[in-house]
Design a protein around this motif. Structure first.
Motif, PDB file in Angstrom:
ATOM      1  N   THR A 188      53.543 100.854  10.135  1.00  0.00           N
ATOM      2  CA  THR A 188      53.299  99.745  11.055  1.00  0.00           C
ATOM      3  C   THR A 188      53.247 100.179  12.515  1.00  0.00           C
ATOM      4  O   THR A 188      53.099  99.333  13.390  1.00  0.00           O
ATOM      5  CB  THR A 188      54.394  98.670  10.901  1.00  0.00           C
ATOM      6  OG1 THR A 188      55.675  99.239  11.231  1.00  0.00           O
ATOM      7  CG2 THR A 188      54.431  98.134   9.481  1.00  0.00           C
ATOM      8  N   SER A 189      53.391 101.467  12.790  1.00  0.00           N
ATOM      9  CA  SER A 189      53.362 101.925  14.176  1.00  0.00           C
ATOM     10  C   SER A 189      52.584 103.226  14.258  1.00  0.00           C
ATOM     11  O   SER A 189      52.243 103.833  13.232  1.00  0.00           O
ATOM     12  CB  SER A 189      54.794 102.137  14.700  1.00  0.00           C
ATOM     13  OG  SER A 189      55.476 103.086  13.910  1.00  0.00           O
ATOM     14  N   GLY A 190      52.292 103.648  15.463  1.00  0.00           N
ATOM     15  CA  GLY A 190      51.552 104.887  15.659  1.00  0.00           C
ATOM     16  C   GLY A 190      50.048 104.659  15.661  1.00  0.00           C
ATOM     17  O   GLY A 190      49.567 103.556  15.383  1.00  0.00           O
ATOM     18  N   LYS A 224      44.777 107.873  12.780  1.00  0.00           N
ATOM     19  CA  LYS A 224      45.501 109.069  12.358  1.00  0.00           C
ATOM     20  C   LYS A 224      46.398 108.762  11.163  1.00  0.00           C
ATOM     21  O   LYS A 224      46.448 109.530  10.192  1.00  0.00           O
ATOM     22  CB  LYS A 224      46.332 109.608  13.523  1.00  0.00           C
ATOM     23  CG  LYS A 224      47.101 110.885  13.192  1.00  0.00           C
ATOM     24  CD  LYS A 224      47.882 111.379  14.405  1.00  0.00           C
ATOM     25  CE  LYS A 224      48.678 112.638  14.064  1.00  0.00           C
ATOM     26  NZ  LYS A 224      49.457 113.121  15.257  1.00  0.00           N
ATOM     27  N   THR A 225      47.113 107.641  11.228  1.00  0.00           N
ATOM     28  CA  THR A 225      47.989 107.253  10.120  1.00  0.00           C
ATOM     29  C   THR A 225      47.182 106.981   8.862  1.00  0.00           C
ATOM     30  O   THR A 225      47.570 107.381   7.759  1.00  0.00           O
ATOM     31  CB  THR A 225      48.791 105.998  10.505  1.00  0.00           C
ATOM     32  OG1 THR A 225      49.538 106.261  11.702  1.00  0.00           O
ATOM     33  CG2 THR A 225      49.752 105.592   9.400  1.00  0.00           C
ATOM     34  N   LEU A 226      46.050 106.295   9.020  1.00  0.00           N
ATOM     35  CA  LEU A 226      45.206 105.957   7.872  1.00  0.00           C
ATOM     36  C   LEU A 226      44.700 107.221   7.174  1.00  0.00           C
ATOM     37  O   LEU A 226      44.789 107.345   5.938  1.00  0.00           O
ATOM     38  CB  LEU A 226      44.022 105.109   8.338  1.00  0.00           C
ATOM     39  CG  LEU A 226      42.983 104.750   7.277  1.00  0.00           C
ATOM     40  CD1 LEU A 226      43.552 103.723   6.314  1.00  0.00           C
ATOM     41  CD2 LEU A 226      41.715 104.210   7.927  1.00  0.00           C
ATOM     42  N   LEU A 227      44.178 108.161   7.953  1.00  0.00           N
ATOM     43  CA  LEU A 227      43.634 109.381   7.362  1.00  0.00           C
ATOM     44  C   LEU A 227      44.732 110.224   6.719  1.00  0.00           C
ATOM     45  O   LEU A 227      44.535 110.806   5.639  1.00  0.00           O
ATOM     46  CB  LEU A 227      42.886 110.190   8.415  1.00  0.00           C
ATOM     47  CG  LEU A 227      41.615 109.537   8.973  1.00  0.00           C
ATOM     48  CD1 LEU A 227      41.009 110.402  10.077  1.00  0.00           C
ATOM     49  CD2 LEU A 227      40.597 109.298   7.867  1.00  0.00           C
ATOM     50  N   SER A 259      44.862  98.984   2.227  1.00  0.00           N
ATOM     51  CA  SER A 259      45.654  97.943   1.577  1.00  0.00           C
ATOM     52  C   SER A 259      47.138  98.128   1.851  1.00  0.00           C
ATOM     53  O   SER A 259      47.851  97.168   2.166  1.00  0.00           O
ATOM     54  CB  SER A 259      45.382  97.950   0.069  1.00  0.00           C
ATOM     55  OG  SER A 259      46.009  96.859  -0.559  1.00  0.00           O
ATOM     56  N   ALA A 260      47.633  99.374   1.736  1.00  0.00           N
ATOM     57  CA  ALA A 260      49.052  99.637   1.983  1.00  0.00           C
ATOM     58  C   ALA A 260      49.414  99.377   3.443  1.00  0.00           C
ATOM     59  O   ALA A 260      50.448  98.759   3.740  1.00  0.00           O
ATOM     60  CB  ALA A 260      49.377 101.076   1.596  1.00  0.00           C
ATOM     61  N   MET A 261      48.583  99.825   4.367  1.00  0.00           N
ATOM     62  CA  MET A 261      48.869  99.614   5.787  1.00  0.00           C
ATOM     63  C   MET A 261      48.810  98.146   6.159  1.00  0.00           C
ATOM     64  O   MET A 261      49.651  97.642   6.911  1.00  0.00           O
ATOM     65  CB  MET A 261      47.882 100.414   6.641  1.00  0.00           C
ATOM     66  CG  MET A 261      48.082 101.917   6.583  1.00  0.00           C
ATOM     67  SD  MET A 261      46.933 102.825   7.660  1.00  0.00           S
ATOM     68  CE  MET A 261      47.499 102.281   9.286  1.00  0.00           C
ATOM     69  N   GLY A 267      42.788  93.637  11.906  1.00  0.00           N
ATOM     70  CA  GLY A 267      41.410  93.938  12.281  1.00  0.00           C
ATOM     71  C   GLY A 267      41.233  95.400  12.655  1.00  0.00           C
ATOM     72  O   GLY A 267      40.216  96.021  12.302  1.00  0.00           O
ATOM     73  N   ARG A 268      42.219  95.955  13.335  1.00  0.00           N
ATOM     74  CA  ARG A 268      42.126  97.364  13.750  1.00  0.00           C
ATOM     75  C   ARG A 268      42.231  98.299  12.546  1.00  0.00           C
ATOM     76  O   ARG A 268      41.543  99.323  12.488  1.00  0.00           O
ATOM     77  CB  ARG A 268      43.217  97.667  14.772  1.00  0.00           C
ATOM     78  CG  ARG A 268      43.039  96.911  16.090  1.00  0.00           C
ATOM     79  CD  ARG A 268      44.313  96.923  16.924  1.00  0.00           C
ATOM     80  NE  ARG A 268      44.733  98.274  17.231  1.00  0.00           N
ATOM     81  CZ  ARG A 268      45.927  98.584  17.717  1.00  0.00           C
ATOM     82  NH1 ARG A 268      46.823  97.610  17.918  1.00  0.00           N
ATOM     83  NH2 ARG A 268      46.244  99.832  17.988  1.00  0.00           N
ATOM     84  N   ILE A 269      43.080  97.946  11.593  1.00  0.00           N
ATOM     85  CA  ILE A 269      43.197  98.753  10.375  1.00  0.00           C
ATOM     86  C   ILE A 269      41.880  98.719   9.608  1.00  0.00           C
ATOM     87  O   ILE A 269      41.381  99.756   9.143  1.00  0.00           O
ATOM     88  CB  ILE A 269      44.351  98.233   9.497  1.00  0.00           C
ATOM     89  CG1 ILE A 269      45.702  98.514  10.173  1.00  0.00           C
ATOM     90  CG2 ILE A 269      44.303  98.868   8.106  1.00  0.00           C
ATOM     91  CD1 ILE A 269      46.879  97.826   9.496  1.00  0.00           C
TER      92      ILE A 269
END
Length: 490
Positions: free
Chosen positions: A21-23, A27-30, A316-318, A332-334
């Motif tokens: 939920t942060s960061g 980068k977190t998604l990849l 989906s997880a994020m 929306g950003r995710i």
């Protein structure tokens, strides 16, 4: 009540492992999608290598036997996938809300339900295996081999299903690395044991095709045991101890969510699979050359779909954790990051395939096969459509995190049947067999357009919220008393 609410809010300041939920979002998604992508690739590699062992050592009848058995296995795992995704979403929402005890409660219900279901499937599958193979019209030369293979696979079903559920639960908690570690172990064991048990090399018995199935069974069991041991050794957030083991007894409210959301998710896989079977039947009408060319194309398309599936799971997880953390502005950003990542990765893979299509296709068809030019023609007309379909999968991933399960099913049903097949029927008199290959981008365009409409509807966003704070506080307080702890050990 005020004291209980403060207790819940205090817990929300913890930063558990697996926090998504942060960061930086991209980068977190990849970073989260990469292990899932590698896991998918390893699974495909495992299937290909096992098919090589069976085909080279036991012949075409044995290979056909495994193919018939794998159809049955896919149908079983489609349902488990749906239940696992439902559990992943709920675990992610609780994890985003920092309510680790609630995440464990959902996870326990999912594992307990899956365990009971797996035992029923294993027993029923063993008894019904002959009837299932007859329903598939398994050729007589392959029937006995397929029966021996399928029955051993059903014996391994509990370990395989629990491994899938455990891996998906861990991904919901933001941990994609642990499932990858034990996927590597499972695949390595399966590849090594296959020839040993088929041929009876060294101290191993010669079991033929049953040896291939036993290899998969042993690898699945060892992989599951290793993953469970790792979860407890590293004290990962979803481990259950003491009174928490009672969570393995499915709770009615948790089970209702998993079943009602999981069935439509599993049905999505069945819709895709059935559409694929229909297309195979239509291609077969065009003759052996078309069948061979299409079969080789399908092998390459399996890898084209992998980035979208991994990115969709990560989105989906994020998104689920963002919903649980009450951060709707991140949705929306995710989604945007997922769409861009899919276009870049699937687009790059498609471009490479177009540049080196002949080299890739001759691996399956041989350099002198007359099906190679047709397969290259199919790639040119249809491969790019997987970029569009990947965007659709990403949109579905965000919506699924908000509990939307029927809209994706309806979109897939419309795009793959009345649109794709309708285009084929109408265009075939004009385009001939090319109507089959153009049907893929037509269906993908329709799916993307409908998915965008569903995604932009405000209703699901308003409904996609975490459980009310007071309700979370009440549940956390009660469960803490039962487990003898007010704060989970992370």
């Amino acid at each position: 009540m005020a004291q209980r609410t403060r207790h819940f809010v205090a817990r929300s300041d913890d930063r558990p492992r697996g926090d998504l939920t942060s960061g930086p979002i991209t980068k977190t998604l990849l970073a989260f999608a990469a292990p899932t992508l590698l896991s998918n690739m390893l699974q495909s590699l495992n299937g290909s290598v096992n098919s090589i062992w069976v085909g080279r050592m036991l012949g075409e009848s044995a290979l056909a036997a495994t193919a018939n058995s794998n159809v049955v296995m896919f149908l079983v795992f489609a349902s488990v996938f749906g239940f696992g995704m439902a559990a992943t979403v709920k675990v992610g929402q609780h994890f985003g809300a920092r309510d680790i005890d609630a995440a464990r409660r959902t996870f326990g219900t999912a594992i307990g339900f899956c365990g009971v279901l797996a035992i029923i499937v294993a027993i029923g599958g063993w008894l019904l295996a002959p009837a299932l193979l007859r329903a598939l019209a398994t050729p007589g030369d392959s029937f006995a081999l397929a029966l021996a293979y399928l029955r051993v696979i059903f014996v391994a079903m509990p370990a395989s299903m629990l491994s899938v559920m455990l891996a998906m639960g861990l991904r919901g908690s933001g941990d994609a690395a642990t499932p990858l570690r034990f996927m590597i172990l499972t695949v390595a064991l399966d590849i090594v044991f296959n020839p040993l048990l088929i041929r009876g090399i060294g101290p191993f018995p010669k079991l033929g095709i049953a040896g291939s199935a036993l290899s998969t069974a042993v690898a699945s069991i060892l992989g599951l045991v290793g993953m469970v041991a790792w979860v407890y050794a590293k004290d990962l957030p979803l481990r259950l101890r003491g009174a928490e083991l009672a969570y393995l007894i499915p709770r009615r409210d948790e089970l209702r969510y998993i079943v009602t959301k999981g069935l439509p998710m599993g049905a999505q896989m069945l819709v895709i699979s059935a559409a694929g079977i229909v297309m195979v039947g239509l291609v077969n009408r065009e003759g052996l050359l078309s069948s061979a060319a299409y079969g080789a194309s399908l092998q390459l398309w399996t890898y084209l779909q992998m980035p979208a599936m991994a990115i969709g799971a990560a989105v989906s997880a994020m998104a689920a954790q963002a919903i649980g953390a009450r951060l709707p502005h991140r949705l929306g950003r995710i989604t945007r990051a997922g769409v861009i990542a899919n276009i870049a990765m699937t687009g790059a893979l498609t471009a490479l395939l177009m540049l080196f299509d002949r080299s890739a296709l001759v691996l399956f068809l041989g350099p002198d096969s007359p099906a190679v030019p047709l397969a290259r023609h199919i790639q040119l007309l249809a491969s790019w459509s997987f970029i569009l379909f990947g965007v659709t999968i990403v949109l579905f991933g965000t919506m699924r995190a908000g509990g939307v399960v029927w809209a994706p099913l309806i979109v897939l049903g419309i795009s793959m049947y009345p649109v794709r097949l309708g285009f084929y029927v109408l265009a075939y008199p004009v385009l001939g067999s090319d109507a089959l290959w153009y049907a893929f981008p037509v269906g993908s365009v329709a799916a993307l357009a409908l998915a965008i409409v569903a995604y932009r509807r405000p209703g699901w966003r308003m409904a996609a919220h975490a459980v009310a704070s007071e309700e979370c506080a009440e549940g956390t307080h009660v469960d803490g008393e039962l487990s003898g702890r007010m704060q989970p050990a992370l």
